[in-house]
Design an enzyme around this catalytic site. Sequence first.
Site, mmCIF file in Angstrom:
data_model
loop_
_atom_site.group_PDB
_atom_site.id
_atom_site.type_symbol
_atom_site.label_atom_id
_atom_site.label_comp_id
_atom_site.label_asym_id
_atom_site.label_seq_id
_atom_site.Cartn_x
_atom_site.Cartn_y
_atom_site.Cartn_z
ATOM 1 N N LYS A 299 0.806 -1.222 0.000
ATOM 2 C CA LYS A 299 0.000 0.000 0.000
ATOM 3 C C LYS A 299 0.841 1.276 0.000
ATOM 4 O O LYS A 299 0.349 2.353 -0.272
ATOM 5 C CB LYS A 299 -0.950 0.019 1.203
ATOM 6 C CG LYS A 299 -0.279 0.200 2.546
ATOM 7 C CD LYS A 299 -1.340 0.370 3.623
ATOM 8 C CE LYS A 299 -0.749 0.383 5.015
ATOM 9 N NZ LYS A 299 0.280 1.368 5.279
ATOM 10 N N GLY B 17 9.853 -2.443 -0.049
ATOM 11 C CA GLY B 17 10.948 -2.447 0.923
ATOM 12 C C GLY B 17 10.451 -2.223 2.341
ATOM 13 O O GLY B 17 11.179 -2.434 3.300
ATOM 14 N N GLY B 18 9.200 -1.749 2.472
ATOM 15 C CA GLY B 18 8.576 -1.623 3.791
ATOM 16 C C GLY B 18 9.281 -0.652 4.721
ATOM 17 O O GLY B 18 10.017 0.248 4.285
ATOM 18 N N ALA C 18 -4.667 -4.104 1.069
ATOM 19 C CA ALA C 18 -5.403 -5.367 0.999
ATOM 20 C C ALA C 18 -6.100 -5.660 2.321
ATOM 21 O O ALA C 18 -5.569 -5.350 3.385
ATOM 22 C CB ALA C 18 -4.433 -6.497 0.677
ATOM 23 N N TYR D 193 16.650 0.513 21.413
ATOM 24 C CA TYR D 193 17.697 0.628 20.384
ATOM 25 C C TYR D 193 17.409 1.735 19.379
ATOM 26 O O TYR D 193 18.324 2.426 18.937
ATOM 27 C CB TYR D 193 17.982 -0.728 19.726
ATOM 28 C CG TYR D 193 17.128 -1.099 18.537
ATOM 29 C CD1 TYR D 193 17.502 -0.755 17.247
ATOM 30 C CD2 TYR D 193 15.947 -1.811 18.702
ATOM 31 C CE1 TYR D 193 16.719 -1.106 16.153
ATOM 32 C CE2 TYR D 193 15.166 -2.169 17.623
ATOM 33 C CZ TYR D 193 15.553 -1.809 16.347
ATOM 34 O OH TYR D 193 14.783 -2.150 15.271
ATOM 35 N N ALA E 164 10.103 7.293 20.873
ATOM 36 C CA ALA E 164 10.605 5.998 20.371
ATOM 37 C C ALA E 164 10.442 4.966 21.484
ATOM 38 O O ALA E 164 11.411 4.530 22.099
ATOM 39 C CB ALA E 164 12.063 6.124 19.942
ATOM 40 N N HIS F 32 44.998 -11.989 9.842
ATOM 41 C CA HIS F 32 45.609 -11.003 10.735
ATOM 42 C C HIS F 32 46.016 -9.762 9.932
ATOM 43 O O HIS F 32 46.504 -9.902 8.819
ATOM 44 C CB HIS F 32 46.854 -11.594 11.404
ATOM 45 C CG HIS F 32 47.535 -10.606 12.302
ATOM 46 N ND1 HIS F 32 47.025 -10.247 13.531
ATOM 47 C CD2 HIS F 32 48.665 -9.872 12.126
ATOM 48 C CE1 HIS F 32 47.820 -9.342 14.079
ATOM 49 N NE2 HIS F 32 48.840 -9.100 13.242
#
Length: 474
Positions: free
Chosen positions: A40, A44-45, A118, A189, A275, A450
């Site tokens: 909608k 990628g949301g 949807a 976070y 947040a 290393h």
Amino acid sequence: MVVGDVSTGTEVAVVGAGPGGYVAAIRAGQLGLDVTLVEKDAYGGTCLNYGCIPSKAMITATDVAHSAGNAEEMGVYADPEVDVGEMVAWKDEVVEQLTGGVEQLCKANGVNLIEGRAEFAGNDKLRVVHGGDGQGSETITYEHCIVATGSKPIEVPGFEFDGEHVLNSRQALAMDDYPESMVVVGAGYIGMEISTVLAKLGVDVTVVEMLDEALVGYEDDLARPVTQHAEELGIDFEFGLAADSWAESGDGIVVTAADEDGETTDFETDKVLVAVGRQPVTDTLNLDAVGLEPNEDGRIETDDQARTDVENVFAIGDVAPGPMLAHKASKEGEVAAEVIAGEPAALDYQAVPAAVFTDPEIATVGLTADAAEAQGFEPAVGKFPFSASGRALTTGEGEGFVRVVADEDSGFILGAQIVGPEASELIAELALAIELGATLEDVAATIHTHPTLAEAVKEASEHALGHAIHTLNR
Ligand SMILES: Cc1cc2nc3c(=O)[nH]c(=O)nc-3n(C[C@H](O)[C@H](O)[C@H](O)COP(=O)(O)OP(=O)(O)OC[C@H]3O[C@@H](n4cnc5c(N)ncnc54)[C@H](O)[C@@H]3O)c2cc1C
């Protein structure tokens, strides 16, 4: 033009094109299934558009400037000039590149893309309302449906997001002009990552947190260096205070917070970022129509194949139980698609890594020593400090450690915790170790390049075995 209601059929309908949904759709396409992905808002949301990617781009860009301006120890004297507008434009380009890539990958895998919202319209039907006036709707009949509608930020009562004074993380990451000061409500976070970005841009940040520490859920020795460093960046922590109300005042606002006795403290600031966590998105799905209802956390219950109580409906990602993490969503998406294709796939949450992209970073996977003990293991614990790592010192980041937790008897690696440089990258080796059923001996026997930070993983494993070379053994 008004488009009427059309009707189509598909083997797999996926609702939501975040890292859960688009991965499920691509995997289903790879397996030869006819798949339709409905989104909608943006491909990628949350992750690609408003979460993981924009936040990490801003974290990196502000870190580059901060590191360049604080490298006198290395003989580097610089006073970087930051053009926030250009920085934000660069971040937007990165997002665009990735979201465009998602769309192309979906198409290349035969995924039928539909833009619209949807909702269930029966046991085997979705109704999709297209965006914009008069764009009409369509009905999709499916054999299987994967719900991947993700999550949205939780609003604190009285702090409705207005995008001007009260922001959520998405709005904060979209700012192209930073205020002089900001109150951040919540030291989880997301609050901590964005506070770090703000502080490195010179914003005067006050973090208001109801609990008495930041990054609750992470062990104290992982969270402490992050809080300490944040304080060195000038972030002020106000613990034991809950955001209560706010009001406009002059050019800015006043945020009022209360302690558990109701004693209030006012903070004058320009804006407030709230947040305090995220909640699953199920309210727009008309779940009743398919006979599902969210559990008390608002999530759709699933089994170890991501299947809901309705045989042909699956739920993945933030809308399903478990940690709200992009890679967990993607793994569930792959498994749901494979199960639908008849493959013997199942979810295993033993080795889900998690990372906090603060300064320093934190990353964890599997069990802590306490959790291992609680599960009846006798844990063998090995720890290697970055102050003893050649590579860490050559990057100027000798703070933190790698800790490996294993079963004393068998040597099987059960978990790991890292705080320090590139923790988010280093944890992958230990996630792989758990996935493969590797032992401390296996990791210790692996020759590591290393000088690299990854040597600390090997040394921590050797430490648990009692023979680390570059630190004293237990
Ligand atoms: C600031 C921030 C930083 C983050 N950083 C990280 C990180 O570093 N690492 C990490 O692993 N995770 C991170 N996350 C969490 C991560 O973004 C989520 O866990 C992840 O996006 C979940 O994926 P998902 O596919 O379940 O849902 P989402 O990514 O939320 O996608 C769901 C999609 O479904 C669509 N949708 C919803 N309802 C409908 C409907 N009815 N019809 C059609 N489409 C619909 C939405 O528009 C959305 O595009 C972060 C989140 C935020 C907010």
